[in-house]
Design an enzyme around this catalytic site. Structure first.
Site, PDB file in Angstrom:
ATOM      1  N   SER A 249       2.555 -37.387 -32.013  1.00 22.80           N
ATOM      2  CA  SER A 249       3.824 -36.715 -32.256  1.00 22.80           C
ATOM      3  C   SER A 249       3.823 -36.063 -33.639  1.00 22.80           C
ATOM      4  O   SER A 249       2.983 -35.224 -33.932  1.00 22.80           O
ATOM      5  CB  SER A 249       4.967 -37.716 -32.086  1.00 22.80           C
ATOM      6  OG  SER A 249       6.214 -37.065 -32.050  1.00 22.80           O
ATOM      7  N   ASP A 367       6.331 -36.674 -20.422  1.00 24.94           N
ATOM      8  CA  ASP A 367       6.871 -36.584 -21.777  1.00 24.94           C
ATOM      9  C   ASP A 367       8.082 -35.658 -21.787  1.00 24.94           C
ATOM     10  O   ASP A 367       7.984 -34.487 -21.427  1.00 24.94           O
ATOM     11  CB  ASP A 367       5.794 -36.060 -22.738  1.00 24.94           C
ATOM     12  CG  ASP A 367       6.212 -36.179 -24.190  1.00 24.94           C
ATOM     13  OD1 ASP A 367       7.381 -36.520 -24.457  1.00 24.94           O
ATOM     14  OD2 ASP A 367       5.366 -35.948 -25.065  1.00 24.94           O
ATOM     15  N   HIS A 395       5.662 -39.943 -23.501  1.00 22.65           N
ATOM     16  CA  HIS A 395       5.457 -39.666 -24.923  1.00 22.65           C
ATOM     17  C   HIS A 395       4.667 -40.781 -25.610  1.00 22.65           C
ATOM     18  O   HIS A 395       3.846 -40.508 -26.471  1.00 22.65           O
ATOM     19  CB  HIS A 395       6.818 -39.484 -25.610  1.00 22.65           C
ATOM     20  CG  HIS A 395       6.724 -38.920 -26.989  1.00 22.65           C
ATOM     21  ND1 HIS A 395       6.269 -37.640 -27.244  1.00 22.65           N
ATOM     22  CD2 HIS A 395       7.009 -39.458 -28.211  1.00 22.65           C
ATOM     23  CE1 HIS A 395       6.280 -37.414 -28.550  1.00 22.65           C
ATOM     24  NE2 HIS A 395       6.721 -38.498 -29.162  1.00 22.65           N
TER      25      HIS A 395
END
Length: 452
Positions: A249, A367, A395
């Protein structure tokens, strides 16, 4: 919920958050289970998990350097925002990385449409006009002279890079794991245990305000540049000759920063659900712009929203993973400052296109934070990229599917280019009209900034 409301009232009255993350002190002052506390700046201490496997005396010879790859590309940015990338160096053809079912397939890099720049139409659907009748008095008008565009910026990358296999028995290899907003080094628990057992040296820090690192009560401590300098200090402290960066991320942006700053030391990069290659800019209409005390009231709702969006399933197992991984367990002040500090205008598409390091892109199909289109866009921009999609992940794919992620990462670490399949593209001039020779030009448009 009542406790959260009560604590938020005190937060509003005194202007402070009720809980401040402080480092856990060991009794004897020595690192336990590989945990260390590194002071990157005066009063700014990060918790780092550093596992250095005990290796026997080296009996084998040093690893041979991998094949040299010619990295050459021409990047041109025009005043209308159009980005043109010409790949003029080596093209890698390789079969790496196993699928979930164990079959070996060709790396699923997004294919970019190649067209002849000299004959490409100016509009998507050109309509041919009927020819006018030619008479003795009337001659066909000459074609309009095309106005030459002036580039706003032009970058030429021309270098040689050695890409080799990185095994756990190689003492010059180190793995760096960098988490994102709201996470901690604990989210990498499966990866740290797996690769340390294989003999790799692994390093995983807690970002400031996360995990057991100190949490300064000033918003400037959580800007992208402040956090990047923290990670620069960690990298310089533990770096080996060949380093592999693994980011998740928001942590992907820091991996990109380090790979750009230290191209000779960063050997490979893994980007897990990192998003597109766009410059960072905080959103002014985000819920995280609310006061910290309001975010404290909403913390149970935010935690549930993160569980629902970050995991493909929302069962007891996922809740336990979220608790064990110490994810989304930061103070509202830190969360707000982290989201507001995501300002990095230099990290645009040109910045990413300048990278010559091999990069593995891992994306979880479910995600809800990062669409797959953004990772596909990243694969188009990068020079050497391999995109793998895990169908059962979201995610937090490294926590949901640790075995699959570990296998993908290990295959990528061991991969090196096959020089027997290396191909070199040819650059032609405008007066060459042979049918076989074409210029591979990749035309792309710049996207809007994105928060990761």
């Amino acid at each position: 919920m009542l406790t959260s409301i009560t604590e938020s009232i005190f937060c509003c009255l005194w202007g402070k958050t009720s809980s401040v993350v402080l480092p856990v002190q060991s009794s004897d002052g020595k690192p336990s289970d590989g945990f260390q506390f590194v002071e990157v700046k005066p009063g700014r201490v990060l918790r780092v998990r550093h596992i250095l496997p005990e290796r026997p005396a080296p009996t084998e010879t040093q690893p041979e350097p991998g094949p040299n790859i010619h990295c050459k590309r021409k990047i041109t940015v025009y005043r209308n925002g159009q980005l043109v990338i010409e790949n003029l160096g080596d093209v890698l053809h390789s079969e790496i990385l196993q699928c979930q079912n164990g079959d070996v397939e060709q790396c699923s890099t997004v294919e970019v449409e190649l067209s002849d720049y000299t004959t490409a139409p100016s509009s998507p659907d050109p309509k041919t006009n009927p020819p006018l009748p030619v008479s003795d008095q009337q001659k066909p008008a000459p074609p309009p002279r095309r106005r030459r565009r002036r580039p706003k910026r032009r970058v030429l990358i021309d270098t040689e890079r050695s890409i080799s296999s990185c095994k756990g028995t190689h003492s010059d290899v180190a793995l760096f794991f960098i988490h994102g907003v709201g996470g901690s080094l604990d989210i990498w628990g499966s990866q740290l245990d797996f690769f340390s057992r294989l003999g790799y040296e692994v390093i995983a820090p807690d970002l400031a305000g996360h995990g057991a690192s100190t949490a300064p009560q000033i918003a400037a401590a959580y800007t992208f540049y402040a956090l990047a300098e923290d990670l620069r200090a960690i990298f310089k402290r533990y770096a080996r000759k060949r380093n592999i960066l693994i980011g998740h991320s928001y942590g992907v942006s820091f991996c990109t920063f380090l790979a750009h700053e230290y191209p000779e030391q960063v050997h490979k990069v893994v980007m897990i659900n990192g998003g597109g290659p766009t410059a960072l800019e905080p959103s002014l209409c985000s819920i995280f712009q609310l006061p910290s005390c309001v975010l404290h009231c909403l913390s149970p709702c935010l935690a549930w929203s993160f569980l629902k969006a970050g995991f493909a399933r929302q069962g007891a197992k996922e809740k336990q993973l979220l608790k064990e991984g110490n994810a989304f367990n930061v103070s509202p002040f830190v969360l707000r400052a982290m989201m507001s500090g995501q300002y990095w205008p230099e990290g645009d598409e040109v910045y990413h296109a300048e990278l010559t390091v091999p990069i593995l892109l891992v994306h979880g199909m479910y995600d809800k934070f990062v669409p797959i289109d953004e990772d596909q866009r990243m694969a188009e921009i990068l020079l050497f990229a391999f995109l793998k999609v895990i169908e059962e992940g979201s995610h937090m794919v490294m926590m949901e599917c640790p075995e699959t992620v570990n296998t993908l990462l290990h295959e990528f670490f061991l991969w090196e280019p096959d020089i027997s399949k290396k191909d070199t593209t040819k650059k032609i001039t405008a007066d060459q009209t042979t049918a076989d020779d074409t210029t591979a030009v990749q035309t792309l448009k710049i996207n809007k900034p994105l928060n990761k």
